[in-house]
Scaffold this active site. Structure first.
Site, short mmCIF file in Angstrom:
data_model
loop_
_atom_site.label_atom_id
_atom_site.label_comp_id
_atom_site.label_asym_id
_atom_site.label_seq_id
_atom_site.Cartn_x
_atom_site.Cartn_y
_atom_site.Cartn_z
N ARG A 1 0.80 -1.22 0.00
CA ARG A 1 0.00 0.00 0.00
C ARG A 1 0.83 1.27 0.00
NH1 ARG A 1 -3.23 -3.80 2.40
NH2 ARG A 1 -2.09 -3.55 4.35
N GLU B 1 8.21 -10.41 18.14
CA GLU B 1 7.84 -11.47 19.08
C GLU B 1 7.29 -12.68 18.32
OE1 GLU B 1 6.37 -8.03 21.86
OE2 GLU B 1 5.19 -9.84 22.16
P1 AMP Z 1 3.47 -3.22 11.22
O1 AMP Z 1 4.74 -3.83 10.70
O2 AMP Z 1 2.88 -4.00 12.36
O3 AMP Z 1 3.64 -1.75 11.54
O4 AMP Z 1 2.40 -3.35 10.08
C1 AMP Z 1 2.37 -2.44 9.08
C2 AMP Z 1 1.90 -3.01 7.79
O5 AMP Z 1 0.79 -3.90 7.93
C3 AMP Z 1 1.47 -1.90 6.88
O6 AMP Z 1 1.96 -2.19 5.59
C4 AMP Z 1 -0.03 -1.91 6.95
O7 AMP Z 1 -0.56 -1.76 5.67
C5 AMP Z 1 -0.41 -3.27 7.51
N1 AMP Z 1 -1.30 -3.22 8.68
C6 AMP Z 1 -1.03 -3.70 9.92
N2 AMP Z 1 -2.04 -3.53 10.76
C7 AMP Z 1 -3.02 -2.91 10.06
C8 AMP Z 1 -4.34 -2.42 10.40
N3 AMP Z 1 -4.88 -2.56 11.60
N4 AMP Z 1 -5.02 -1.81 9.42
C9 AMP Z 1 -4.49 -1.65 8.19
N5 AMP Z 1 -3.27 -2.09 7.82
C10 AMP Z 1 -2.54 -2.71 8.74
#
Ligand code: AMP
Length: 174
Positions: free
Chosen positions: A61, A98
């Site tokens: 995205r 984790e």
């Molecule tokens: P993170 O590595 O946990 O920060 O996850 C980020 C990635 O996962 C991004 O590319 C987001 O598009 C997607 N993502 C994770 N959680 C969500 C959520 N609650 N809503 C939308 N996209 C999410």
């Protein structure tokens, strides 16, 4: 359109991609022409005067607004992708969380020491994805790295993974 109205265009999808996750769906914001316009305007205004030479979009995205912002601020666009997707020689970085590992790849010739880099993704959750991207970009020793999101889930404290001197910005906070 106001920032609050923009926030109102993001759709909550419960239990996607798995039970317990409230997914913030930006497609409902992107399909609205005023929403798309304001998102592009606010993101690019924020970075217009920073001397950014490369906007790096994180799969997948980050590939939507990344190139739009890059074009608006007069920078190039670089994709960072999941393993095995980029065709030429790549370097990769992994960040162990984790539960599981986030790995991200970029072409070896994508960034250089003269670049000022803006890393962009749609949403900051736990931060694992963007932190791996940050470590990877840092290996190219660019002049500076900025980090930008459309939305951030504050309660997951993803920004705490990053060194305090890294400028991280999100248009919308939850
Ligand atoms: P993170 O590595 O946990 O920060 O996850 C980020 C990635 O996962 C991004 O590319 C987001 O598009 C997607 N993502 C994770 N959680 C969500 C959520 N609650 N809503 C939308 N996209 C999410």
């Amino acid at each position: 359109m106001t920032l609050d109205e923009l926030k109102g265009l993001v759709r909550d999808v419960p239990d996607f991609p798995k039970k317990g996750i409230l997914f913030k769906d930006i497609t409902t914001m992107l399909k609205n022409k005023d929403g798309l316009h304001l998102t592009a305007k606010l993101l690019s205004e924020r970075y217009a005067d920073k001397g950014i030479t490369k906007v790096v979009g994180i799969e997948s995205r980050g590939f939507i607004m990344g190139p739009i912002v890059a074009e608006k601020i007069g920078a190039g666009f670089v994709p960072m992708r999941k393993p095995g997707k980029l065709p030429a020689d790549t370097v990769s970085e992994s960040f162990t969380k984790e539960y599981g590992v986030d790995t991200i790849e970029v072409h070896v010739d994508a960034i250089n020491e003269d670049d000022v880099v803006l890393l962009h993704d749609d949403l900051l959750a736990t931060g694992g994805t963007m932190y791996a991207a940050y470590l990877l970009a840092k290996r190219f020793n660019p002049k500076k790295i900025y980090v930008s999101f459309i939305a951030e889930l504050d309660f997951l404290k993803g920004r705490e993974l990053f060194p305090a001197d890294v400028e991280i910005d999100s248009l919308i906070r939850y």
